[in-house]
Each structure stands twice: as C-alpha cells, then as structure tokens.
Design a protein around this motif. Sequence first.
Motif, PDB file in Angstrom:
ATOM      1  N   GLY A 124       0.790  -1.216   0.000  1.00 33.32           N
ATOM      2  CA  GLY A 124       0.000   0.000   0.000  1.00 33.32           C
ATOM      3  C   GLY A 124       0.829   1.277   0.000  1.00 33.32           C
ATOM      4  N   HIS A 125       2.150   1.148   0.147  1.00 34.45           N
ATOM      5  CA  HIS A 125       3.008   2.329   0.210  1.00 34.45           C
ATOM      6  C   HIS A 125       4.111   2.326  -0.844  1.00 34.45           C
ATOM      7  N   LEU A 126       3.958   1.520  -1.869  1.00 35.04           N
ATOM      8  CA  LEU A 126       4.980   1.443  -2.915  1.00 35.04           C
ATOM      9  C   LEU A 126       5.193   2.783  -3.611  1.00 35.04           C
ATOM     10  N   TYR A 127       4.157   3.592  -3.700  1.00 36.21           N
ATOM     11  CA  TYR A 127       4.250   4.863  -4.431  1.00 36.21           C
ATOM     12  C   TYR A 127       4.089   6.060  -3.500  1.00 36.21           C
ATOM     13  N   ARG A 128       4.503   5.884  -2.257  1.00 34.88           N
ATOM     14  CA  ARG A 128       4.353   6.956  -1.280  1.00 34.88           C
ATOM     15  C   ARG A 128       5.708   7.343  -0.661  1.00 34.88           C
ATOM     16  N   TYR A 129       6.763   7.297  -1.481  1.00 31.65           N
ATOM     17  CA  TYR A 129       8.112   7.634  -1.011  1.00 31.65           C
ATOM     18  C   TYR A 129       8.600   8.975  -1.561  1.00 31.65           C
ATOM     19  N   GLY A 130       7.738   9.669  -2.255  1.00 35.57           N
ATOM     20  CA  GLY A 130       8.108  10.981  -2.758  1.00 35.57           C
ATOM     21  C   GLY A 130       8.786  10.986  -4.106  1.00 35.57           C
TER      22      GLY A 130
END
Length: 515
Positions: free
Chosen positions: A483-489
């Motif tokens: 769920g956080h693969l694309y939430r690293y900026g």
Amino acid sequence: MAVKKIVFIKIKSASLFSIPSYILGCLAATLLLLLPAFCPYLFMPFCRQEYNVLKPRYSTLLKGALQRDKLIEDIDLWAPLPVSGWQHCKQSSNLAFPRSSRGYIQVFLNGGLNQQRMGICDAVAVASLLNATLVIPYLEQNSVWKDPSSFEEIFDIDHFINTLKDDVLIARELPPEYNWSTRKYYATTIRSTRIKTAPVHASANWYLENVLPVLESHGIAAISPFSHRLAFDKMPEEIQLLRCKVNFKALEFVPHIKQLGDTIVKRLRTPLPLHISENNPQLSDDMSTGKYVALHLRFDKDMAAYSSCDFGGGKAETLALAKYRQLIWQGRVRNSQFTDQELRRKGRCPLTPEEVGLFLAALGFDTTTRLYLASHKVYGGESRLSTLQAIFPLMEDKRSLASNVELARVNGRASLLAAVDYYVSSQSDIFVSASPGNMHNALVGYRTYENLKTIRADMALLGRVFLNKTMKWDDFEETVHDGHLYRYGSEIRLKKPNQSIYAYPAPDCLCPSPL
C-alpha cells in the motif's frame, strides 16, 4: 512507677483533646494536601490521571515485529530519490522593485512555528502587491505553547532582508512617527488603521480594494488576524514565485539553532557501535554508516482530543479528552459525531507511537535503524512511547543527543525547539510524518522542493488494517508494504486548487526540467 506512668499517659492524652477543634481541622487538611506528594499511588484515583496504565494494543503484531528476521528485498529504503524531472523555477526579471513605498504593512501572526512561517511568506507577498514596506512581522505568544520568541530570535533577520532586498522593502521597525502602532494599541478598541476583516484565502483584489485605501490614508495598515489570509490560487505569477523564494530561500534559522542542529545531525550520523554491526549480519552498509530517519510524531493532547478517536487509554482517557475538547472547542468538533471505527476507516485518527512503530517495521526498518523523534510532548508520556522504543531501540531525540548546556538557549521555547526539529528533519535521509499538520506540510514541501525522500503514511489504509484484530504479522507486513509502494516521494504531486504552495510546490515553485 507504674502509677506515675499511667497518670502521665492520661495527662498527655487529655492535653491532645484540649487543642481547639479548628486547629485540629487545619492540621488534618494540611496533612491531606501534603500526603499525595509523598504517597502518590495511595491517592491515584483522586489525582489527574488521564489514562489507565497503557499496554500494547496489538500484541500479536508487536510480537511479529520484534521477531522479524528479514528485510524486504524489493525496495531500497535508503536509496536517494532519482532525478525528478523538475527544477527550481526562476523568478522573472521583470518583477518591478518598488521605487517608493506607499506606506507600512504590519502583520500579527499567531499559531506555532510553521503556521507563522507561512504567514511571513504571505506577508511579503501582500507587501509586494501593495507596493508597501513590510515591517518585520510580530509573532503572537501562542496560548498553548506560551512562547514569547520574536522573529529575530528564530529567523536570521539579516539573511531575510538581504535575500529579498531586490523584491520588497523591509523595515526592522517602524519609524518614530508610527511608534504608536503596537499590538497593545490595537487590543484596546477599534482602530481605523487595523484591518481585521480579511477573509480566509483572500484574493489579490481584496487587498487592493480594502487595504490599499487605508495605507494611502494613514501611511500604515495593520492586518490582524493574518493566518491563512492570502489565497493560494489566481495570484500573479511573480507573487507566487516571491512566496516560494521567501519560504525556501529567505527564511533561515538563526546561527545557534543551525549549529545545534548540525551537532545533533553529526551525532546521528556517527557509525553504529561495532558490536551492533557484528550482531546484525543483515545490516546494510548504508545503515551502519549513520543514516537516519526523522519521524514527526504528532500526538499531542490537542491532536488526540480534536480527533475524537479512542487510543486505548480506557475510560479515564476518554473522559479527559472529552473534557478538554469541550473546554477548548466547546464541543464544536466535526469528528465527535462519528464512531471510532468510522473515523479510522476514513483515516481521521492520528497514529499512536505503537501504530507508527508497527508501520515502520512493516516497511522494512529494523532494530538497527536510527530514528530521530521530532515531536513535542507526546500525550501519554513514556508509557505510550515504550512500544515504539522497543521496536526501535536506537530511537533518539534532541534531549538524548544534546547536553543541557547545548540546549540552554532553546529550552522552554516551543518555537525554538520546533525549529531544531525542523532543521534536523530537513537534513535526514528519510522523513516520515505520522499525521498531517503544519509541520508535516512545511517539511513535505521543503523535501519535495529539494527532491528528498519522504514517506507519507496512508492513514485510511492503516486505520482499516489496525481494526482487524486477527491479522497476522506476515499479512500486515505485505498489506502495508504494497500500500506504500508509491508513497516515497519519487513522484511529484501537483498542487490542486486551494492546496498550499508551501506543501505542494509544483507547479508554482518547481518547473519541468528542459529535455
């Protein structure tokens, strides 16, 4: 002898009852007041205990987090972000510097450090719009933080003025003929030079129509309140670029704050002790050479009360937060009409330290991760932080990394302490914000502008996951990771209408790089 002893006792006993009753009452009352100080646990039910003894709420997940023996291999947590395809926008050369000022603009800024920071940027923009001279903004003493720090105690005033010298006129203080224009002067009665009707997100035209006439009539205009009083949209391009310049270039902290921040960063980057590296064969070279994560854990009493969520502190905590909510907001809190489960599914509940610890562990951070805790006092104290500390034993904060002597100039000053946290967080390899807010917005915007890695927690996803009390660690880890693969900026998020340019600097402050 025995008779005399008996007689003595009777006389002594009789003398006790000869003391006036009002004196005995005073002695008893004094004893009752002092006893809790010496025997606090005896009087615990009558003391200000706002939560029951805090225990881990997710024991199964905690056990899995503490026993995890592998790192997730399909993502390099510590790798810097790739080139984004965006660059700092350049100011247009046709921004007209004012040849003569129409008068002086004063603003009185409330809120915490980062809310005041945004207000300063907007004040410069308003002064430019009106072709006026900006007086160094006055920072109100916040009713919660009670910090009297002034602009020049937080920000480098010389750097501020020099950076903007070609853009707007700035005065350190009012000339003698306007010395009457003080905060106290405007607090006593209605004044013709004070503008207190500025709407939230006012347009440029509003200032030209409502503030400029006051400026031309009196030579001075004081705008209060001023927080969030300038729109983020439909502004001239040069004004937007000026706001970017103020936020990302002109506002630097005073040297002693930067020096303290550099000291803390240096200590965080000191290589881990040899015995830790040897006992952790999976420890990567990046982690053993002192890279660190800055975590802004926004879990103070205000946040907890306003959210209307249940944080596991039992009936005592629920009642204490409800009382606080009524005291501060008179019950006018939108979330209070929803249940805890409804709020969690909507992502409206701030993450507790325990939940943040489990979240970070699921992403792949392990017991050797250097974690810098950038936060004000955590509601629930050490007992609420204990689980996070157990998951990340190398967790530090400014008080554990700096001596009392080094902290002397910032202790007791909430804004200065927040400035230290901001600075250390801005230098970190990874920044994680547990809940949105002004600190979150300021740092996310800065790190986006500088292309630095930031992990944005999906609070709605995590809220739903933590409602599942039967979830095993492996399933939790997989759900959080995916769920956080694309939430690293790594992907620039463009500003939407009404969103802050300070939190979303593209496309106003960041422009596409040429091919």
